[in-house]
Design a protein around this motif. Structure first.
Motif, PDB file in Angstrom:
ATOM      1  N   ARG A 195       2.284  27.378  29.845  1.00 45.31           N
ATOM      2  CA  ARG A 195       3.590  26.933  30.327  1.00 45.31           C
ATOM      3  C   ARG A 195       4.696  27.955  30.061  1.00 45.31           C
ATOM      4  O   ARG A 195       5.839  27.735  30.429  1.00 45.31           O
ATOM      5  N   MET A 196       4.334  29.045  29.384  1.00 46.96           N
ATOM      6  CA  MET A 196       5.314  30.083  29.083  1.00 46.96           C
ATOM      7  C   MET A 196       5.102  31.268  30.000  1.00 46.96           C
ATOM      8  O   MET A 196       3.959  31.642  30.292  1.00 46.96           O
ATOM      9  N   THR A 197       6.165  31.869  30.462  1.00 46.00           N
ATOM     10  CA  THR A 197       6.061  33.067  31.293  1.00 46.00           C
ATOM     11  C   THR A 197       5.670  34.263  30.432  1.00 46.00           C
ATOM     12  O   THR A 197       5.757  34.219  29.190  1.00 46.00           O
ATOM     13  N   ALA A 198       5.261  35.331  31.113  1.00 42.97           N
ATOM     14  CA  ALA A 198       4.913  36.549  30.381  1.00 42.97           C
ATOM     15  C   ALA A 198       6.088  37.030  29.543  1.00 42.97           C
ATOM     16  O   ALA A 198       5.920  37.462  28.393  1.00 42.97           O
ATOM     17  N   GLN A 211       8.483  35.224  28.202  1.00 48.50           N
ATOM     18  CA  GLN A 211       8.655  34.342  27.045  1.00 48.50           C
ATOM     19  C   GLN A 211       7.594  34.610  25.982  1.00 48.50           C
ATOM     20  O   GLN A 211       7.876  34.568  24.780  1.00 48.50           O
ATOM     21  N   ILE A 212       6.366  34.897  26.419  1.00 48.86           N
ATOM     22  CA  ILE A 212       5.278  35.197  25.492  1.00 48.86           C
ATOM     23  C   ILE A 212       5.598  36.444  24.675  1.00 48.86           C
ATOM     24  O   ILE A 212       5.451  36.466  23.452  1.00 48.86           O
ATOM     25  N   ILE A 213       6.035  37.481  25.352  1.00 53.30           N
ATOM     26  CA  ILE A 213       6.352  38.741  24.667  1.00 53.30           C
ATOM     27  C   ILE A 213       7.620  38.616  23.836  1.00 53.30           C
ATOM     28  O   ILE A 213       7.788  39.292  22.815  1.00 53.30           O
ATOM     29  N   SER A 214       8.524  37.723  24.243  1.00 52.90           N
ATOM     30  CA  SER A 214       9.809  37.564  23.550  1.00 52.90           C
ATOM     31  C   SER A 214       9.685  36.917  22.179  1.00 52.90           C
ATOM     32  O   SER A 214      10.550  37.127  21.318  1.00 52.90           O
ATOM     33  N   GLU A 215       8.643  36.103  21.977  1.00 52.20           N
ATOM     34  CA  GLU A 215       8.527  35.334  20.733  1.00 52.20           C
ATOM     35  C   GLU A 215       8.705  36.173  19.473  1.00 52.20           C
ATOM     36  O   GLU A 215       9.560  35.872  18.635  1.00 52.20           O
ATOM     37  N   PRO A 216       7.907  37.250  19.276  1.00 48.86           N
ATOM     38  CA  PRO A 216       8.094  38.034  18.043  1.00 48.86           C
ATOM     39  C   PRO A 216       9.430  38.759  17.999  1.00 48.86           C
ATOM     40  O   PRO A 216       9.959  39.014  16.909  1.00 48.86           O
ATOM     41  N   LEU A 217       9.988  39.089  19.159  1.00 48.22           N
ATOM     42  CA  LEU A 217      11.286  39.763  19.183  1.00 48.22           C
ATOM     43  C   LEU A 217      12.396  38.828  18.719  1.00 48.22           C
ATOM     44  O   LEU A 217      13.339  39.246  18.054  1.00 48.22           O
ATOM     45  N   ARG A 218      12.294  37.561  19.093  1.00 52.10           N
ATOM     46  CA  ARG A 218      13.269  36.571  18.613  1.00 52.10           C
ATOM     47  C   ARG A 218      13.060  36.272  17.131  1.00 52.10           C
ATOM     48  O   ARG A 218      14.019  36.182  16.356  1.00 52.10           O
ATOM     49  N   SER A 223       4.669  45.551  35.504  1.00 44.20           N
ATOM     50  CA  SER A 223       6.018  45.696  36.054  1.00 44.20           C
ATOM     51  C   SER A 223       6.994  44.765  35.342  1.00 44.20           C
ATOM     52  O   SER A 223       6.626  43.647  34.963  1.00 44.20           O
ATOM     53  N   PRO A 224       8.234  45.182  35.158  1.00 48.05           N
ATOM     54  CA  PRO A 224       9.245  44.271  34.604  1.00 48.05           C
ATOM     55  C   PRO A 224       9.381  42.983  35.405  1.00 48.05           C
ATOM     56  O   PRO A 224       9.749  41.941  34.854  1.00 48.05           O
ATOM     57  N   ASP A 225       9.063  43.042  36.697  1.00 38.14           N
ATOM     58  CA  ASP A 225       9.121  41.839  37.530  1.00 38.14           C
ATOM     59  C   ASP A 225       8.081  40.801  37.131  1.00 38.14           C
ATOM     60  O   ASP A 225       8.196  39.626  37.494  1.00 38.14           O
ATOM     61  N   ASP A 226       7.061  41.231  36.383  1.00 39.39           N
ATOM     62  CA  ASP A 226       6.022  40.297  35.945  1.00 39.39           C
ATOM     63  C   ASP A 226       6.517  39.355  34.850  1.00 39.39           C
ATOM     64  O   ASP A 226       5.824  38.391  34.502  1.00 39.39           O
ATOM     65  N   ALA A 227       7.683  39.610  34.288  1.00 33.67           N
ATOM     66  CA  ALA A 227       8.193  38.798  33.180  1.00 33.67           C
ATOM     67  C   ALA A 227       8.347  37.334  33.559  1.00 33.67           C
ATOM     68  O   ALA A 227       8.211  36.439  32.712  1.00 33.67           O
ATOM     69  N   GLY A 228       8.625  37.056  34.825  1.00 30.51           N
ATOM     70  CA  GLY A 228       8.848  35.673  35.247  1.00 30.51           C
ATOM     71  C   GLY A 228       7.601  34.931  35.679  1.00 30.51           C
ATOM     72  O   GLY A 228       7.674  33.763  36.070  1.00 30.51           O
ATOM     73  N   LYS A 229       6.427  35.566  35.591  1.00 29.57           N
ATOM     74  CA  LYS A 229       5.185  34.936  36.053  1.00 29.57           C
ATOM     75  C   LYS A 229       4.484  34.181  34.929  1.00 29.57           C
ATOM     76  O   LYS A 229       4.517  34.592  33.768  1.00 29.57           O
ATOM     77  N   LEU A 230       3.835  33.092  35.283  1.00 32.95           N
ATOM     78  CA  LEU A 230       3.037  32.315  34.334  1.00 32.95           C
ATOM     79  C   LEU A 230       1.659  32.953  34.169  1.00 32.95           C
ATOM     80  O   LEU A 230       1.199  33.697  35.055  1.00 32.95           O
ATOM     81  N   PRO A 231       0.955  32.688  33.063  1.00 32.85           N
ATOM     82  CA  PRO A 231      -0.355  33.306  32.816  1.00 32.85           C
ATOM     83  C   PRO A 231      -1.367  33.117  33.944  1.00 32.85           C
ATOM     84  O   PRO A 231      -2.188  34.002  34.193  1.00 32.85           O
TER      85      PRO A 231
END
Length: 271
Positions: free
Chosen positions: A104-107, A109-116, A140-148
């Motif tokens: 349910r988390m986008t790519a 959001q997944i990568i953001s967890e440890p950064l937060r 691609s940076p555009d992949d950030a909004g895609k779900l797994p």
């Protein structure tokens, strides 16, 4: 100073059922191991040899029965949870990328967890850092909004690698991290990890059952058999259990593709 120091590590589990007394089964026996900055250390062995248990002890996911664990000079033996400053320095990439990510988390959001969690990043700084990490792993940076579910297995594993790299750790444990990928994607991911190791001096503990991958990627390797470590080199005695385990692992390696025949070799053969 090693980034990881294991001294006299032992671990056993109980086995048995309701109708008989449980017996102790030794999984790790007096393990001593050092991992240095910028090193890729291979840990190879068959299923059940104890290599993943050793990886979990390094990550602080379970304690040893005896011995000591030091991470960046900090004694973390038996702690139920690694201190925050130590936890950010040791990350992991598991074999199952699908099971390691929240569908349910986008790519992003997944990568953001440890950064937060570790750096308190938010807003534009967070978005820029996620975009950089995606590009770093070949996405691609555009992949950030895609779900797994919109990624292939290899792409999703790259997202897991980006997440592990996000807090700039000193150590990454790769627990069969590329075993589920096809050979072409394996080669690309290993090239990526190698370039990142050289750039950031990151140390890898590469846990695998695949000798081909260990020979390709690791600068120093150990064979784990029956809970014991054996230096991985051709002089393992032919009559030892370790050598037998090594032979079984070697026999499981796929042979190379046959070379294409030339026209001369095919001359005289029917079409």
């Amino acid at each position: 100073m090693p980034v990881i120091e294991l001294r006299n590590i032992t671990k056993s589990y109980g086995r048995g059922g309701f109708f008989r007394k449980k017996e102790r089964f030794d999984v790790l026996k007096d393990i001593n191991l050092d991992l240095h900055a910028g090193e890729c250390l291979g840990l190879v062995g068959r299923s059940g040899s104890g290599k993943s248990t050793l990886g979990r002890i390094v990550l602080g996911l379970e304690p040893p029965d005896c011995g000591s664990v030091r991470i960046l000079g900090n004694d973390v033996t038996g702690l139920k949870e690694l201190p925050r400053h130590v936890r950010r320095e040791v990350q992991v990439v598991f074999q199952n990328a699908i099971g390691s990510t929240n569908p349910r988390m986008t790519a992003g959001q997944i990568i953001s967890e440890p950064l937060r969690n570790f750096d308190g990043l938010k807003g534009r700084k967070l978005k820029n850092r996620v975009a950089m990490l995606l590009e770093q792993v070949g996405l691609s940076p555009d992949d950030a909004g895609k779900l797994p579910g919109r990624f292939s297995g290899g792409q999703l594993q790259r997202i897991c690698i980006a997440r592990a790299l996000a807090p700039s750790p000193k150590v990454i444990v790769l627990d069969e991290a590329v075993s589920s990928l096809d050979m072409l994607i394996q080669a690309r991911v290993l090239e990526l990890l190698e370039s990142l190791r050289k750039k950031h001096d990151t140390a890898y503990l590469f846990v695998s059952h695949d000798l081909r991958l260990v020979n390709r990627f690791c600068s120093r390797s150990f064979l784990m058999n029956n809970g014991m470590l054996h230096a991985f080199h051709p002089e393992l005695n032919a009559d030892t259990e370790a050598r037998e385990a090594l032979n079984k692992l070697s026999s499981a390696i796929l042979p190379p593709l046959p070379e294409r025949k030339t026209g001369k070799e095919h001359a005289g053969m029917p079409n």
